[in-house]
Design a protein around this motif. Sequence first.
Motif, PDB file in Angstrom:
ATOM      1  N   LEU A 105     -54.734 -99.690 -28.818  1.00 13.05           N
ATOM      2  CA  LEU A 105     -53.875 -99.924 -29.979  1.00 13.05           C
ATOM      3  C   LEU A 105     -54.278 -99.015 -31.133  1.00 13.05           C
ATOM      4  N   LYS A 106     -55.577 -98.884 -31.350  1.00 13.23           N
ATOM      5  CA  LYS A 106     -56.075 -98.040 -32.438  1.00 13.23           C
ATOM      6  C   LYS A 106     -55.761 -96.567 -32.189  1.00 13.23           C
ATOM      7  N   ASP A 107     -55.921 -96.126 -30.935  1.00  6.50           N
ATOM      8  CA  ASP A 107     -55.752 -94.705 -30.615  1.00  6.50           C
ATOM      9  C   ASP A 107     -54.301 -94.279 -30.443  1.00  6.50           C
ATOM     10  N   THR A 108     -53.446 -95.200 -29.970  1.00  5.74           N
ATOM     11  CA  THR A 108     -52.090 -94.801 -29.593  1.00  5.74           C
ATOM     12  C   THR A 108     -50.986 -95.562 -30.316  1.00  5.74           C
ATOM     13  N   GLY A 109     -51.329 -96.710 -30.901  1.00  7.53           N
ATOM     14  CA  GLY A 109     -50.298 -97.546 -31.516  1.00  7.53           C
ATOM     15  C   GLY A 109     -49.565 -98.425 -30.518  1.00  7.53           C
ATOM     16  N   ILE A 110     -49.911 -98.324 -29.229  1.00  7.78           N
ATOM     17  CA  ILE A 110     -49.266 -99.147 -28.208  1.00  7.78           C
ATOM     18  C   ILE A 110     -49.973-100.492 -28.122  1.00  7.78           C
ATOM     19  N   ASP A 111     -49.197-101.545 -28.340  1.00  6.43           N
ATOM     20  CA  ASP A 111     -49.725-102.907 -28.335  1.00  6.43           C
ATOM     21  C   ASP A 111     -49.511-103.511 -26.945  1.00  6.43           C
ATOM     22  N   ILE A 112     -50.595-103.721 -26.218  1.00  4.89           N
ATOM     23  CA  ILE A 112     -50.512-104.226 -24.843  1.00  4.89           C
ATOM     24  C   ILE A 112     -50.726-105.732 -24.840  1.00  4.89           C
ATOM     25  N   GLU A 113     -49.797-106.455 -24.198  1.00  9.18           N
ATOM     26  CA  GLU A 113     -49.928-107.903 -24.028  1.00  9.18           C
ATOM     27  C   GLU A 113     -50.458-108.200 -22.631  1.00  9.18           C
ATOM     28  N   VAL A 114     -51.458-109.051 -22.552  1.00  9.76           N
ATOM     29  CA  VAL A 114     -51.895-109.535 -21.239  1.00  9.76           C
ATOM     30  C   VAL A 114     -51.114-110.813 -20.973  1.00  9.76           C
ATOM     31  N   ILE A 115     -50.219-110.765 -19.989  1.00  5.84           N
ATOM     32  CA  ILE A 115     -49.363-111.919 -19.717  1.00  5.84           C
ATOM     33  C   ILE A 115     -49.937-112.741 -18.570  1.00  5.84           C
ATOM     34  N   ASP A 116     -49.718-114.043 -18.629  1.00  5.48           N
ATOM     35  CA  ASP A 116     -50.235-114.896 -17.556  1.00  5.48           C
ATOM     36  C   ASP A 116     -49.315-114.801 -16.341  1.00  5.48           C
ATOM     37  N   GLY A 117     -49.798-115.342 -15.225  1.00  5.01           N
ATOM     38  CA  GLY A 117     -49.083-115.208 -13.963  1.00  5.01           C
ATOM     39  C   GLY A 117     -47.710-115.832 -13.978  1.00  5.01           C
ATOM     40  N   GLN A 118     -47.555-116.986 -14.640  1.00  9.05           N
ATOM     41  CA  GLN A 118     -46.248-117.648 -14.630  1.00  9.05           C
ATOM     42  C   GLN A 118     -45.231-116.875 -15.464  1.00  9.05           C
ATOM     43  N   GLU A 119     -45.685-116.302 -16.588  1.00 11.89           N
ATOM     44  CA  GLU A 119     -44.757-115.489 -17.381  1.00 11.89           C
ATOM     45  C   GLU A 119     -44.354-114.244 -16.596  1.00 11.89           C
ATOM     46  N   GLU A 120     -45.313-113.669 -15.867  1.00 11.50           N
ATOM     47  CA  GLU A 120     -45.013-112.515 -15.028  1.00 11.50           C
ATOM     48  C   GLU A 120     -43.964-112.879 -13.984  1.00 11.50           C
ATOM     49  N   ALA A 121     -44.135-114.042 -13.361  1.00 17.25           N
ATOM     50  CA  ALA A 121     -43.177-114.484 -12.344  1.00 17.25           C
ATOM     51  C   ALA A 121     -41.785-114.659 -12.933  1.00 17.25           C
ATOM     52  N   ARG A 122     -41.707-115.309 -14.105  1.00 20.38           N
ATOM     53  CA  ARG A 122     -40.401-115.536 -14.732  1.00 20.38           C
ATOM     54  C   ARG A 122     -39.748-114.224 -15.145  1.00 20.38           C
ATOM     55  N   MET A 123     -40.579-113.288 -15.646  1.00 19.39           N
ATOM     56  CA  MET A 123     -40.036-112.025 -16.124  1.00 19.39           C
ATOM     57  C   MET A 123     -39.504-111.175 -14.973  1.00 19.39           C
ATOM     58  N   ILE A 124     -40.203-111.220 -13.834  1.00 21.61           N
ATOM     59  CA  ILE A 124     -39.756-110.479 -12.659  1.00 21.61           C
ATOM     60  C   ILE A 124     -38.413-111.023 -12.181  1.00 21.61           C
ATOM     61  N   TYR A 125     -38.295-112.342 -12.223  1.00 25.20           N
ATOM     62  CA  TYR A 125     -37.042-112.978 -11.798  1.00 25.20           C
ATOM     63  C   TYR A 125     -35.898-112.698 -12.777  1.00 25.20           C
ATOM     64  N   ASN A 126     -36.250-112.582 -14.046  1.00 20.57           N
ATOM     65  CA  ASN A 126     -35.273-112.549 -15.124  1.00 20.57           C
ATOM     66  C   ASN A 126     -34.105-111.583 -14.866  1.00 20.57           C
ATOM     67  N   ASN A 127     -32.903-112.134 -14.916  1.00 14.89           N
ATOM     68  CA  ASN A 127     -31.665-111.340 -14.843  1.00 14.89           C
ATOM     69  C   ASN A 127     -31.424-110.653 -13.502  1.00 14.89           C
ATOM     70  N   HIS A 128     -32.128-111.094 -12.424  1.00 13.50           N
ATOM     71  CA  HIS A 128     -31.917-110.400 -11.156  1.00 13.50           C
ATOM     72  C   HIS A 128     -31.163-111.236 -10.128  1.00 13.50           C
ATOM     73  N   ILE A 129     -30.690-112.398 -10.518  1.00 13.43           N
ATOM     74  CA  ILE A 129     -29.881-113.200  -9.601  1.00 13.43           C
ATOM     75  C   ILE A 129     -28.595-112.467  -9.229  1.00 13.43           C
ATOM     76  N   GLU A 130     -28.170-111.526 -10.113  1.00  9.64           N
ATOM     77  CA  GLU A 130     -26.930-110.799  -9.823  1.00  9.64           C
ATOM     78  C   GLU A 130     -27.085-109.837  -8.655  1.00  9.64           C
ATOM     79  N   CYS A 131     -28.327-109.585  -8.219  1.00 12.04           N
ATOM     80  CA  CYS A 131     -28.537-108.694  -7.077  1.00 12.04           C
ATOM     81  C   CYS A 131     -28.123-109.345  -5.764  1.00 12.04           C
ATOM     82  N   LEU A 132     -27.963-110.652  -5.761  1.00 19.41           N
ATOM     83  CA  LEU A 132     -27.716-111.370  -4.514  1.00 19.41           C
ATOM     84  C   LEU A 132     -26.233-111.456  -4.176  1.00 19.41           C
ATOM     85  N   GLU A 133     -25.944-111.301  -2.881  1.00 17.78           N
ATOM     86  CA  GLU A 133     -24.587-111.544  -2.412  1.00 17.78           C
ATOM     87  C   GLU A 133     -24.262-113.033  -2.526  1.00 17.78           C
TER      88      GLU A 133
END
Length: 305
Positions: A105-133
Amino acid sequence: MNGKCYAAIDIGSNAVRLLIKKVKEDENLVSRRLVKAILLRVPLRLGFDVFALGEVSDVKAVKLRRLMKAFRQLMKIYEVTDYRACATSAMRDAKNGKAIIKRILKDTGIDIEVIDGQEEARMIYNNHIECLEDRTGNYIYVDVGGGSTEINLLANGELVQSLSYNIGTVRMLSNAVREETWQQMKDDLQRLTAGFQEVNIIGSGGNINKLYRLAGKKDKKKLRLPVPTLQALYDELKPLTPEQRMEAFGLKADRADVIVPAAEIFLTIAGIVKAEYIHVPVIGLADGIIDSLYAKSLPPAGEVR
């Protein structure tokens, strides 16, 4: 560049990715869609340090900082209007993770969030139901990463539960997966799917996409990998060394070792839920991050911007 542009940085246990998408409007300005501008994948393999030593080595910490500086410049070139940087399993476990993130963050200005496993799971799923027939079927949405496996249960098109387990390809190669974690995943899946019939899998991650291509499944409409086909491919890959897999199947070094444990995880889950096939849309965490950024930018229903 016209239109808004969004970026996602996914700091995984095997690779670090930068995905940039821009909003493209049709000629009549009636509809908008996200179009990929660039995708970069760099195999830093942070998990091999973390799962063996408990922390990211100084060498890889320096490489990660340099990579974030490069990503920052690319985001400027593409005129990114909003971004999110997320770190997953390896950085969750790293004892020096917070210090590395603070320095970046100090060197680049990029703020990295460490996300927990359940948030990762929800985010991966997010908005992808439209991929299914079939949007009303029963599915286990499975993303296999280097450090963890994220699972979402979808019943009749609705998200029922998101789960995360410290079972990943790099973690398996490092002999860092506990037997009780495997058992917990098996028990949870049996319990969650007990009342459902015809449960199949939606697979996410680079390994399942590569396995799909290796199996020769070119039907872009169906995007299905039958479980027996995956089993046969696994049986072919398993006895080979990573070097032999690279030569026989044209795999890169950072894919040749992790692809077998990835297949093992998918086959284990398929056996538990009695899945017949794995649906393989080309999606992942970075896509979920950008989808959520784009959704936040839209006006509330009923408003016109």
